[in-house]
Design a protein around this motif. Structure first.
Motif, PDB file in Angstrom:
ATOM      1  N   ASN A  42      -2.905 -11.711   3.155  1.00 43.29           N
ATOM      2  CA  ASN A  42      -3.862 -11.884   2.062  1.00 43.29           C
ATOM      3  C   ASN A  42      -4.948 -12.901   2.400  1.00 43.29           C
ATOM      4  OD1 ASN A  42      -3.000 -10.275  -0.479  1.00 43.29           O
ATOM      5  ND2 ASN A  42      -1.080 -11.106   0.280  1.00 43.29           N
ATOM      6  N   SER A  67      -5.681 -10.404  -3.923  1.00 40.96           N
ATOM      7  CA  SER A  67      -5.018 -11.185  -2.870  1.00 40.96           C
ATOM      8  C   SER A  67      -4.604 -12.558  -3.383  1.00 40.96           C
ATOM      9  CB  SER A  67      -5.949 -11.330  -1.664  1.00 40.96           C
ATOM     10  OG  SER A  67      -6.197 -10.085  -1.046  1.00 40.96           O
ATOM     11  N   PRO A 293      -2.442  -5.756   1.242  1.00 39.33           N
ATOM     12  CA  PRO A 293      -3.456  -5.883   2.306  1.00 39.33           C
ATOM     13  C   PRO A 293      -3.325  -4.819   3.377  1.00 39.33           C
ATOM     14  CG  PRO A 293      -1.836  -7.668   2.454  1.00 39.33           C
ATOM     15  CD  PRO A 293      -1.596  -6.967   1.160  1.00 39.33           C
TER      16      PRO A 293
END
Length: 332
Positions: A42, A67, A293
């Motif tokens: 992230n 994130s 991610p």
């Protein structure tokens, strides 16, 4: 303090993921690796979006917020199990437990709301592409993200407040790897009927409403995609939504199995098998923040391109530094 009497508690004991001694070290290493990969993945997304001017579009603005939420949520839910592995201390203070319940709940709520906002972003991008930059301007994106963070902050306050209202507990041993709402209230000898109603209402407010709004966005998106005559155009349009749709399905599926299993006669008997729900909790709190991610990077050409450019820049910078050092040493 496992006993039948009703008593006040000043601390809880986190039971952990497994009682088998041989599994404690491997599980600690697994959770540690998951946590490091989550934070690293992230942070990489954050740096890529901030360093590359082509990425700060509405989609990546929301991805940065996602994130941040993933890193916060993972830290809140996994930090205690990591501390247990390092120190062997399973105790957590009463106030720390309530704080963990609140912050984990609010970050889950934040993520659900933010994914709904990202669904609206995809709806505008597919259904009104010519007006996309006008509708999804910086002010609109900031407003949507702010509303998501603010609602997540407010929605969980009643639950944390009701938990503090409980006067006694049958036990202070939490059969989980962190202080989650349902495992804690199951220990209470107080009347939990009010909180049960709040859980049901909260499930509707925090999960079902965002899910329905996201579904509504995708009904319009799919309708628009089916009207595209070119098969290449249809694939390209669906590809831009696939990452977001994958994350939405994974998160909502996990939450359904974790919290919305059928309710039996006892108001909270549906969570009797907390050991079973630990698997879904671990997936929701540890693996999903890693997958986010990965899903957005592997399925997105812009992110992969930015990552490759950053690697080339680091290689160039490293080579330039070595050449400069050699030149300086030769000169000296």
């Amino acid at each position: 303090m496992e006993q039948g009497n009703q008593t006040m508690v000043t601390f809880f004991i986190i039971k952990g993921i497994s009682d088998i001694p041989e599994l404690k070290a491997p599980l600690f290493l697994l959770v540690l690796l998951i946590y490091l990969f989550t934070i690293g993945g992230n942070i990489t997304i954050l740096l890529l979006v901030c360093l590359h001017h082509r990425l700060p579009t509405p989609m990546y603005f929301f991805l940065v917020n996602l994130s941040m939420i993933d890193m916060c949520s993972t830290t809140v839910s996994l930090h205690k199990i990591l501390l247990i592995g390092l120190t062997g201390n399973h105790n957590i203070s009463y106030l720390s437990c309530i704080a963990q319940i609140y912050f984990f709940g609010r970050f889950v709520s934040d993520e659900l709301l933010l994914l709904t906002a990202m669904g609206y972003d995809r709806y505008v991008a597919i259904c009104s592409p010519l007006r996309y930059t006008v509708i999804m301007n910086h002010r609109t994106c900031t407003l949507l993200a702010s509303v998501c963070w603010a609602l997540g902050f407010v929605e969980i306050i009643p639950y944390a407040g009701l938990v503090t209202y409980f006067s006694c507990y049958r036990s202070n041993i939490v059969n989980h790897f962190f202080c989650d709402l349902v495992p804690v209230i199951k220990l209470s000898c107080s009347n939990t009927s009010a909180l049960t109603l709040f859980i049901i209402e909260g499930a509707v407010l925090m999960a079902l409403v965002p899910f329905l709004l996201t579904v509504l966005s995708y009904i319009f998106i799919i309708t628009t995609i089916l009207r595209i005559r070119s098969s290449i155009g249809r694939r390209k349009a669906f590809y831009t939504c696939s990452s977001h749709l994958t994350v939405v399905i994974l998160l909502h599926t996990t939450l359904v199995f974790q919290y919305l299993r059928p309710i039996s006669a006892d108001s909270l008997e549906y969570m009797d098998s907390v050991d079973y729900t630990k698997l879904f909790s671990l997936f929701n709190t540890a693996l999903l923040p890693i997958l986010n991610p990965l899903i957005y990077s592997f399925k997105n050409k812009d992110v992969k391109s930015a990552f490759k450019r950053q690697l080339r820049y680091l290689e160039y910078f490293h080579a330039h530094t070595i050449c400069k050092q050699k030149s300086d040493s030769t000169f000296n």
